[in-house]
Design a protein around this motif. Structure first.
Motif, PDB file in Angstrom:
ATOM      1  N   CYS A 111      65.761  10.272  42.133  1.00 49.12           N
ATOM      2  CA  CYS A 111      67.203  10.369  42.379  1.00 49.12           C
ATOM      3  C   CYS A 111      67.791   8.970  42.501  1.00 49.12           C
ATOM      4  N   VAL A 112      69.107   8.908  42.611  1.00 46.82           N
ATOM      5  CA  VAL A 112      69.777   7.646  42.889  1.00 46.82           C
ATOM      6  C   VAL A 112      69.896   7.490  44.406  1.00 46.82           C
ATOM      7  N   VAL A 116      70.774  10.197  48.451  1.00 44.41           N
ATOM      8  CA  VAL A 116      70.131  10.282  49.773  1.00 44.41           C
ATOM      9  C   VAL A 116      70.888   9.413  50.782  1.00 44.41           C
ATOM     10  N   ASP A 117      72.212   9.300  50.549  1.00 42.02           N
ATOM     11  CA  ASP A 117      73.107   8.564  51.452  1.00 42.02           C
ATOM     12  C   ASP A 117      72.630   7.146  51.718  1.00 42.02           C
ATOM     13  N   PRO A 123      68.612  12.841  60.176  1.00 40.61           N
ATOM     14  CA  PRO A 123      67.290  12.386  59.747  1.00 40.61           C
ATOM     15  C   PRO A 123      67.294  11.987  58.267  1.00 40.61           C
ATOM     16  N   LEU A 124      66.284  11.215  57.869  1.00 39.81           N
ATOM     17  CA  LEU A 124      66.184  10.788  56.483  1.00 39.81           C
ATOM     18  C   LEU A 124      66.005  11.988  55.561  1.00 39.81           C
ATOM     19  N   PRO A 125      66.683  11.986  54.409  1.00 38.56           N
ATOM     20  CA  PRO A 125      66.498  13.082  53.456  1.00 38.56           C
ATOM     21  C   PRO A 125      65.163  13.003  52.729  1.00 38.56           C
ATOM     22  N   ILE A 126      64.476  11.870  52.848  1.00 40.35           N
ATOM     23  CA  ILE A 126      63.141  11.710  52.271  1.00 40.35           C
ATOM     24  C   ILE A 126      62.159  11.546  53.426  1.00 40.35           C
ATOM     25  N   PRO A 127      61.112  12.328  53.502  1.00 43.04           N
ATOM     26  CA  PRO A 127      60.130  12.115  54.571  1.00 43.04           C
ATOM     27  C   PRO A 127      59.632  10.684  54.570  1.00 43.04           C
TER      28      PRO A 127
END
Length: 434
Positions: A111-112, A116-117, A123-127
């Motif tokens: 993704c760009v 993911v803001d 919380p982070l959108p990526i673990p």
């Protein structure tokens, strides 16, 4: 925002980056200050770089070249910083200079960064485990000193995930190493600051007594303290001290007072009574205090731990009822006591006191001026830097970082210092200073 179920991060196998040239071998002892923080293990953080100004046709080639330059920067930096290429000795009290190198992972996200803001949200959108490096199976974590992962996003932006051993660096020392990496990646012939080990020149002062460790169920939160709120607290303190000392306070003093009071208010129901003690502990840099220990020309390049713990302890009732200017005064008093306490500890006449690591104690670190957000590997300085500590449930802690644009001027606080029953009340109190 892209759904986490559709987002993927593909990692390459970890690769060792050895020093680019010959390095000394042998064993180097850690200092007594290093040993006091050795139990802290690893520090994890992420640097977020917005898309570089490359044309679409050159973006892939540019990203590949940027990562190659970064790898070269690490290899070259590991020559003067050769202990970092070694391994922690089995005793945990020294570094074996083996020259093996550091583990480096390349990764690609599907993704760009905007999806993911910009990795600024909580919380982070990526673990976080997808953004942090891991060594290959079979490699023992206990001995590792430094690991890096460069994750490229489809927009051309990067996230650089870093894990370093606290026993070898404090935050300023790790930022110094990364600054050298960036300088060498950009083509400089040598780091602008020459690294210095010199751990054996620091007196072998007594280590702190181990405290009881408790596991908590901490909630990750982020709060922005605005420049206007900070200015207001500074003005309140200035007015309160005008008749006596005429002192002014720093941004650190003001933000620490705000967070300490907000947390104490949120924890009111958790304290057994009004006389129960609450504490805020924070690391104070002692580099300037080492000028009488280390040779003056080498102090700037020293990258070992140079911190001493200060602590404010008051009853919960006292903190809840105090004006913020009074809490600021307590923070300043704890800071001002550090030089004498540190000198006493170095002479072996004062114990390195560690407050109880219970729910009543919050430990903070100020990352806003360490230099992590000024590192340039060749694609500009990061727009955002943040700790990644969702795995740590044993220390109630928070970090100050520079907020991303356009909120510069204030301070962002990354918090893991309350459990779920107190998270909402804490957020409400902090929101008053947004």
């Amino acid at each position: 925002m892209t759904s986490s179920s559709t987002l993927t991060v593909t990692k390459s196998p970890p690769a060792l980056i050895p020093p680019a040239g010959p390095t000394p071998r042998g064993t180097l002892s850690l200092s007594s200050i290093d040993k006091t923080v050795a139990g802290s293990g690893f520090v994890c953080l992420i640097q977020v770089f917005s898309p570089p100004s490359l044309s679409a046709a050159r973006r892939d080639l540019g990203a590949a070249a940027a990562v190659a330059a970064m790898r070269d920067g690490f290899a070259r930096a590991l020559v003067p910083y050769y202990p970092v290429a070694g391994r922690i000795a089995p005793s945990g009290l020294a570094v074996d200079c083996t020259g093996e190198g550091i583990w480096f992972v390349e990764a690609a996200a599907s993704c760009v960064l905007a999806d993911v803001d910009g990795l600024e949200c909580c919380p982070l959108p990526i673990p976080q485990q997808l953004l942090l490096p891991r060594p290959p199976p079979g490699e023992k974590l206990d001995g590792l000193i430094f690991m890096v992962q460069a994750t490229r996003f489809t927009c051309g932006g990067f996230a650089v995930g870093i894990i370093f051993r606290h026993a070898v660096f404090d935050g300023q020392g790790a930022a110094q190493f990364l600054t050298a990496v960036g300088e060498l990646a950009r083509g400089l012939k040598a780091p602008s600051v020459a690294p210095v080990w010199d751990r054996d020149t620091i007196p072998d002062a007594p280590s702190p007594l181990p405290g009881q460790v408790t596991e908590f169920r901490l909630v990750t939160q982020v709060a922005d303290i605005s420049a206007e709120s900070i200015a207001r607290v500074k003005d309140e303190f200035k007015q309160a001290s005008a008749a006596s000392t005429g002192e002014v306070c720093s941004t650190f003093d003001a933000v620490t007072a705000i967070v300490f009071k907000c947390r104490t208010l949120a924890l009111a129901s958790a304290l057994p009574d009004d006389d129960a003690e609450v504490r805020v502990a924070f690391a104070v840099s002692t580099r300037r205090l080492l000028r009488g220990v280390l040779p003056i020309p080498t102090v700037e390049g020293y990258y070992g731990n140079c911190v001493f713990l200060a602590c404010v302890a008051r009853t919960g009732k006292a903190v809840r009822e105090a004006a913020l200017a009074e809490v600021v005064g307590a923070v300043r008093e704890a800071k001002e006591a550090v030089p004498a306490r540190f000198a006493g500890w170095m002479r072996g006449v004062e114990q390195y006191d560690v407050p109880p690591l219970d729910y009543s104690t919050v430990t903070l670190s100020d990352w806003s001026r360490l230099g992590f957000d000024e590192v340039d590997y060749g694609f500009g300085a990061p727009g955002y830097v943040s700790p990644l500590n969702d795995h740590n449930n044993f220390i109630v802690q928070l970090h100050y970082v520079r907020p991303p644009p356009p909120r510069r001027g204030g301070v962002r606080v990354v918090l893991r210092c309350v459990e779920e029953p107190h998270a909402a009340a804490f957020a409400v109190e902090l929101a008053k200073f947004a």
